[in-house]
Design a protein around this motif. Structure first.
Motif, PDB file in Angstrom:
ATOM      1  N   ASP A 125       2.013  -1.406  11.474  1.00 23.43           N
ATOM      2  CA  ASP A 125       3.102  -1.069  11.682  1.00 23.43           C
ATOM      3  C   ASP A 125       4.088   0.053  12.167  1.00 23.43           C
ATOM      4  OD1 ASP A 125       5.890  -2.045  11.063  1.00 23.43           O
ATOM      5  OD2 ASP A 125       5.664  -1.959   8.795  1.00 23.43           O
ATOM      6  N   LEU A 158       1.208  -4.670  23.939  1.00 19.44           N
ATOM      7  CA  LEU A 158       0.417  -4.960  23.604  1.00 19.44           C
ATOM      8  C   LEU A 158      -0.687  -5.015  23.679  1.00 19.44           C
ATOM      9  CD1 LEU A 158      -0.354  -5.954  20.236  1.00 19.44           C
ATOM     10  CD2 LEU A 158       0.320  -8.150  20.661  1.00 19.44           C
ATOM     11  N   VAL A 189       8.056  -1.697  21.372  1.00 22.47           N
ATOM     12  CA  VAL A 189       6.600  -1.450  22.319  1.00 22.47           C
ATOM     13  C   VAL A 189       6.792  -2.590  23.071  1.00 22.47           C
ATOM     14  CG1 VAL A 189       4.749  -2.197  21.733  1.00 22.47           C
ATOM     15  CG2 VAL A 189       5.453  -1.261  20.055  1.00 22.47           C
ATOM     16  N   THR A 201      -4.580  -2.943  18.985  1.00 22.04           N
ATOM     17  CA  THR A 201      -4.625  -4.219  18.047  1.00 22.04           C
ATOM     18  C   THR A 201      -6.632  -4.066  17.595  1.00 22.04           C
ATOM     19  OG1 THR A 201      -4.536  -5.891  19.013  1.00 22.04           O
ATOM     20  CG2 THR A 201      -2.700  -5.286  18.254  1.00 22.04           C
ATOM     21  N   ARG A 250       7.846  -9.505  17.141  1.00 18.48           N
ATOM     22  CA  ARG A 250       8.234  -8.372  16.550  1.00 18.48           C
ATOM     23  C   ARG A 250       8.082  -6.707  16.606  1.00 18.48           C
ATOM     24  NH1 ARG A 250       5.045  -8.423  12.261  1.00 18.48           N
ATOM     25  NH2 ARG A 250       3.909 -10.609  12.581  1.00 18.48           N
ATOM     26  N   TYR A 251       7.221  -6.884  17.256  1.00 21.38           N
ATOM     27  CA  TYR A 251       6.729  -5.411  18.192  1.00 21.38           C
ATOM     28  C   TYR A 251       7.725  -4.983  18.916  1.00 21.38           C
ATOM     29  CZ  TYR A 251       1.977  -4.452  16.033  1.00 21.38           C
ATOM     30  OH  TYR A 251       1.230  -4.368  14.635  1.00 21.38           O
ATOM     31  N   VAL A 292       1.271  -0.767  21.574  1.00 18.53           N
ATOM     32  CA  VAL A 292       0.227  -0.874  20.400  1.00 18.53           C
ATOM     33  C   VAL A 292      -1.225  -1.123  20.269  1.00 18.53           C
ATOM     34  CG1 VAL A 292      -0.584  -2.317  17.702  1.00 18.53           C
ATOM     35  CG2 VAL A 292       2.066  -0.363  19.047  1.00 18.53           C
TER      36      VAL A 292
END
Length: 278
Positions: A197, A252, A249, A225, A243-244, A223
């Motif tokens: 988060d 990903l 962001v 992961t 959401r990111y 980000v």
């Protein structure tokens, strides 16, 4: 900025196998494929096959044409900015200007002991990183660099012909604390986090940008992961990416599946996820 999806390909495959993995990452439409810059890593990888990051990226550049390539991340644990800059300049040339360099302060793992010294304290790691990043930035920008620091120095270090990308290859700085975030806002083209988060970290990054007088919109926010729970469907990843994206962001990064590890994911699911996000 639109959300991009990238992958991390661990350097655990002999090149006869790895070449097809890097090609497949490009075929799937990944924005970038990164690899870890370690000499060895945590279990279960420590005693298994593990190749060097720079040769791996150089080889990957020769079997791809569009895919961006990079380290995620390289650190001062066993690197000195002068030879590192020369290697990075060379990979950027071989790839035709497709290199992105993720940098971080390092940690207390295997790389911290492999050269025979005791691991640095958190403060010394931060102090070293505060020298490492500015010197690497300067080396990658200038044809000749002379600089004297407490930990890292350069004497008439030549970087000719320089990077294909101007003024240098992009630097993505992995940071969470105030000193690291200050480096990211001053020298970074991007910022990297592994937070599940990232809202609080992004807020701190925005505050650091404000302190530095920098527009945070000009800084990629990445980000990485795989260090916490992940969705089990393409739709779940699309929701996560959405959401990111709302948090700001821009990229990903999902690990290429490695069975029987924390990065285990069905290969078909992984490819469906990447396809759904590209």
């Amino acid at each position: 900025m639109a959300m991009r999806v990238s992958t991390v390909i661990l350097p655990i495959y002999r090149w006869a196998v790895a070449a097809d993995v890097w090609r497949r990452a490009e075929e799937l439409g990944c924005h970038a494929a990164y690899t870890y810059d370690h000499l060895s890593w945590r279990e279960p990888f420590r005693d298994g096959t593990w190749f060097g990051a720079v040769p791996t990226l150089t080889a990957a550049a020769t079997v791809t044409s569009r895919l961006r390539l990079g380290t995620m991340v390289t650190s001062p644990n066993f690197r000195h900015p002068v030879p590192l800059a020369k290697d990075l300049m060379s990979v950027d040339d071989v790839s035709g200007g497709r290199l992105t360099v993720g940098v971080g302060s390092g940690g207390t793992g295997f790389d911290a002991r492999v050269l025979g010294a005791e691991p640095w304290s958190p403060r010394e790691r931060a102090d070293r990183f505060a020298e490492f990043v500015p010197l690497l930035d300067r080396l990658l920008r200038e044809p000749t660099t002379t600089d004297t620091g407490r930990y890292y120095s350069a004497h008439e270090a030549r970087m000719v012909p320089g990077c294909v990308q101007r003024p240098r290859v992009p630097l993505y700085v992995a940071a969470t604390g105030p000193r690291g975030l200050a480096l990211a806002t001053r020298y970074g083209d991007g910022w990297v986090t592994t937070a599940d988060d990232p809202a609080d970290e992004i807020a701190r990054l925005a505050a650091a940008c404000a302190d530095a007088g920098r527009d945070p919109a000009g800084l990629d926010r990445v980000v990485l992961t795989g260090f916490g729970p992940l969705p089990d469907s393409p739709a779940g990843f699309v929701d996560l990416a959405g959401r990111y994206a709302e948090l700001g962001v821009t990229e990903l990064v999902v690990h290429w599946p490695v069975p029987d590890t924390q990065f285990a994911m069905d290969q078909g699911l992984f490819e469906r996820v990447v396809t759904a996000l590209t």
